[in-house]
Write an enzyme that holds these catalytic residues in place. Structure first.
Site, PDB file in Angstrom:
ATOM      1  N   HIS A  63       0.812  -1.215   0.000  1.00 37.18           N
ATOM      2  CA  HIS A  63       0.000   0.000   0.000  1.00 37.18           C
ATOM      3  C   HIS A  63       0.843   1.261   0.000  1.00 37.18           C
ATOM      4  CE1 HIS A  63      -3.692  -2.288   1.556  1.00 37.18           C
ATOM      5  NE2 HIS A  63      -3.767  -2.087   0.254  1.00 37.18           N
TER       6      HIS A  63
ATOM      7  N   GLU B 112      -7.876 -16.835 -18.474  1.00 35.28           N
ATOM      8  CA  GLU B 112      -6.838 -16.732 -17.443  1.00 35.28           C
ATOM      9  C   GLU B 112      -6.167 -18.069 -17.181  1.00 35.28           C
ATOM     10  OE1 GLU B 112      -8.066 -13.702 -14.238  1.00 35.28           O
ATOM     11  OE2 GLU B 112      -9.813 -15.000 -14.435  1.00 35.28           O
TER      12      GLU B 112
ATOM     13  N   ASN C 192      -2.389 -11.566 -15.765  1.00 31.57           N
ATOM     14  CA  ASN C 192      -1.765 -11.807 -14.451  1.00 31.57           C
ATOM     15  C   ASN C 192      -1.885 -13.284 -14.096  1.00 31.57           C
ATOM     16  OD1 ASN C 192      -1.683  -9.045 -14.479  1.00 31.57           O
ATOM     17  ND2 ASN C 192      -3.354  -8.761 -13.029  1.00 31.57           N
ATOM     18  N   ASP C 193      -3.074 -13.814 -14.304  1.00 36.02           N
ATOM     19  CA  ASP C 193      -3.279 -15.228 -14.001  1.00 36.02           C
ATOM     20  C   ASP C 193      -2.842 -16.131 -15.143  1.00 36.02           C
ATOM     21  OD1 ASP C 193      -4.241 -15.448 -11.354  1.00 36.02           O
ATOM     22  OD2 ASP C 193      -6.070 -14.429 -11.984  1.00 36.02           O
TER      23      ASP C 193
ATOM     24  N   CYS D 138      -6.829  -7.291 -19.807  1.00 38.03           N
ATOM     25  CA  CYS D 138      -7.016  -6.434 -18.632  1.00 38.03           C
ATOM     26  C   CYS D 138      -5.989  -6.718 -17.546  1.00 38.03           C
ATOM     27  CB  CYS D 138      -8.437  -6.557 -18.090  1.00 38.03           C
ATOM     28  SG  CYS D 138      -8.853  -8.213 -17.567  1.00 38.03           S
TER      29      CYS D 138
HETATM   30  C1  PEP Z   1      -5.717 -11.036 -14.357  1.00 39.66           C
HETATM   31  O1  PEP Z   1      -5.614 -12.156 -13.850  1.00 39.66           O
HETATM   32  O2  PEP Z   1      -4.935 -10.601 -15.242  1.00 39.66           O
HETATM   33  C2  PEP Z   1      -6.783 -10.129 -13.914  1.00 39.66           C
HETATM   34  C3  PEP Z   1      -7.006  -8.981 -14.519  1.00 39.66           C
HETATM   35  O3  PEP Z   1      -7.490 -10.502 -12.823  1.00 39.66           O
HETATM   36  P1  PEP Z   1      -6.935 -10.313 -11.326  1.00 39.66           P
HETATM   37  O4  PEP Z   1      -5.629  -9.586 -11.378  1.00 39.66           O
HETATM   38  O5  PEP Z   1      -8.002  -9.573 -10.616  1.00 39.66           O
HETATM   39  O6  PEP Z   1      -6.792 -11.737 -10.887  1.00 39.66           O
HETATM   40 MG    MG Z   2      -7.212 -12.894 -12.636  1.00 43.07          MG
END
Ligand code: PEP
Ligand code: MG
Length: 591
Positions: free
Chosen positions: A202, A444, A467-468, A515
């Protein structure tokens, strides 16, 4: 300020978490947790002790609300929300009841009772050995420090004198709490350096929003850097230069001047389209977690919201808001982003995020456990509340809905069946909604990318959660710093899965977005554009840079680059291809 050139210039490396250059004398903060007084109270003092406790909570609440307001006023981003989380910790009923219980039954003095309960909570969280939860334990510590200070009658207000020397300075500390960071005098604090922390802590998030350069992970900084040493803090590379020579100072002054010019240029792009030089339009939207971030979405020039992560809103109070309350929030977002679209992602609890249900027992492998759509499909009533709320809000704006962590067609079909059931029930009750609402899913998990041709028949869009996708494709925990060097968006396997997804989407006549954080990295914009991504959804503070990057690229060149990337064997080759084009087209945006 003057530099003592009899001292040798020394460079130390940390992790850059907030960009910018700071130059000045160090102020070292060496602070520990305040240990409260411990004594036994007499039984007839119980009520008085409870009222002291309640007063300390009330005083802390008013201070935190004050800080939250201050951050809201000065920050362009959503960072004041951190203090909402602090207020929730402060007002946590079970914690308060345990403290009262200890005062009543163990006759502990209030500050000791409070301290002991908080320590038990923090220890339990830290034992879970989870870096995300460890950050939450730091938040609890931060709130606890403030409450304990507030038991004393002296009014410390929001300022710790130790944090605020009279002259301009760069703070060096073992760690800084979010409220320390937020209350530091911005006129005098030129930068932060801490031994602890991560890009996602944070304090790092707040320093970015306050525009204060920061470096974390500088081992033994408190011991090795002395107060009043002159340093340069390079928040782009993570370098700290002790006792810089004149030539080094001149070099950094020039870097600082150039970066400031770039920032002011970006503001002018707000109203411009996100389009390559040869006319390929990309939808550039924003990622949000709370509805009150809409003002930043508007300011950033985003074309709506590409990812509304609802789990933070839904789980923040420990009790999921009912359908009506959710409808109000989704309606606010739907109206607030018109004429653009907002894509609401259904609850994605679990993994490194908030527990799927308050007090859920820790799972041995949370990322492979009860997460995302799996939670919603096993809590149908809760899922229907959220879907109906989204549908009802869709009558007032331009909404899309998407499902997280789909790993098999069956899950998607089940989620869509439940959505249909919700539509039928609303229609039967004459409640308006948009029957044409766009329905999408996140890609993902490798199994979803590999099945994208089939999955694409049943949705209106894909949004790739890189990200995942990176984590699950490469078997690298996204929050484990021991393996972070293996976490590579340009891993050839990941790039091929993205390509496969786009191709499957096109074959089905649907669009593909990204995203995950990969979309926020200007070095990778040429690769994503070349792979044929139609939409990118990024944090509001990164958005202007990505817009400028896209506007500097040629789509045909990017396509050629992506074709080459698909034949590469090493992630470094793919990264270099993309980064070289990025440097050629917009070197000034690369930190
Ligand atoms: C991702 O996995 O890229 C994603 C956007 O979801 P989060 O980061 O919320 O898991
Ligand atoms: Mg994700």
């Amino acid at each position: 300020m003057s530099v003592d050139h009899s001292l040798k210039e020394t460079i130390i490396q940390g992790t850059a978490v907030s960009p910018g250059i700071a130059f000045g004398p160090v102020h070292v903060i060496a602070r520990g947790m305040i240990a409260p007084e411990v004594y036994e109270i007499s039984p007839d003092h119980v009520d008085y002790e409870i009222s002291r406790f309640q007063d300390a909570i009330a005083k802390t609440k008013s201070q935190l609300s004050g800080i939250q307001k201050k951050i809201e006023d000065i920050s362009k981003n959503q960072d004041a929300l951190i203090f909402e989380a602090h207020l929730m910790i402060l007002e946590d009923k079970s914690l308060i009841n345990k403290v009262i219980d200890s005062i009543q039954n163990l006759h502990q003095n209030a500050e000791h009772a409070y301290y002991a309960v908080v320590q038990t909570y923090c220890e339990a969280i830290r034992r879970m050995n989870d870096s995300y939860l460890a950050e939450r334990a730091t938040d609890i510590d931060d709130v606890a420090q403030r409450v304990i200070r507030n038991f004393s009658t002296a009014d410390d207000e929001h300022k710790s004198p130790e944090l605020n020397p009279e002259h301009q300075h760069i703070i060096v500390a073992y760690d800084l709490t979010p409220s320390d960071t937020a209350t530091i005098d911005r006129q005098k604090s030129l930068g932060f350096i801490t031994e602890q922390g991560s890009v996602n802590s944070h304090t790092a998030i707040l320093s970015r929003s306050l525009g204060i350069p920061a470096i974390v992970g500088l081992e033994n900084a408190v011991m090795n850097i002395k107060t009043l040493t002159t340093i340069i803090l390079d928040g782009y590379t993570g370098q700290v230069i002790l006792n810089p020579e004149i030539a080094t100072v001149t070099k950094y002054r020039e870097i600082q001047r150039k970066k400031q010019l770039i920032e002011s240029d970006l503001d002018e792009l707000k109203e411009r389209k996100t389009q390559t030089t040869d006319g390929r339009l990309i939808t550039l939207s924003a990622n949000i977690e709370f509805s009150n971030e809409l003002k930043y979405v508007e300011k950033s020039g985003a074309a709506g919201v590409g990812l509304f992560r609802t789990e933070f809103y839904l789980l923040k109070s420990g009790e999921i808001p009912d359908e009506n309350r959710q409808t109000r929030v989704y309606t606010e977002v739907a109206k607030g982003t018109l004429p653009h679209q907002t894509i609401i992602r259904t609850l994605d609890a679990g993994g490194d995020k908030l527990p799927a249900e308050p007090l859920t027992e820790a799972e041995p492998n949370p990322f492979l456990g009860w997460r995302g759509i799996r939670v919603s499909l096993s809590r149908v009533a809760m899922f229907k509340d959220q879907l109906k709320a989204i549908l009802r809000a869709s009558a007032h704006g331009n909404l899309g809905v998407m499902f997280p962590l789909i790993s098999a067609l069956k899950e998607l079909l089940r989620a869509k069946d439940i959505l249909k059931e919700c539509m039928d029930e609303l229609a039967a009750a004459n409640i308006p909604f948009d029957p044409e609402i766009e329905v999408g899913m996140m890609i993902e998990v490798p199994s979803a990318a590999l099945m994208a041709d089939e999955l694409g028949r049943h949705v209106d869009f894909f949004s790739i959660g890189t990200n995942d996708l990176i984590q699950y494709t490469t078997a690298v925990d996204r929050v484990n710093k021991n393996v972070s060097m293996l976490y590579k968006p340009t891993n050839p396997g990941v790039v091929r899965l993205i390509h496969m997804t786009v191709q499957a989407a096109r074959a089905n006549g649907i669009w593909t977005g990204v995203c995950g954080e990969m979309a926020s990295d200007v070095s990778l914009t040429p690769l994503l554009v070349g792979l044929g991504i139609d939409e990118m959804s990024v944090g509001t503070h990164q958005l202007p840079k990505i817009k400028k990057a896209v506007r500097s690229l040629d789509y045909n060149d990017c396509k050629e680059l992506a074709n080459k990337a698909l034949n590469c064997r090493f992630s470094s080759e793919i990264f270099n291809l993309s980064n070289n084009m990025a440097k050629e087209c917009y070197n000034e945006l690369i930190d």
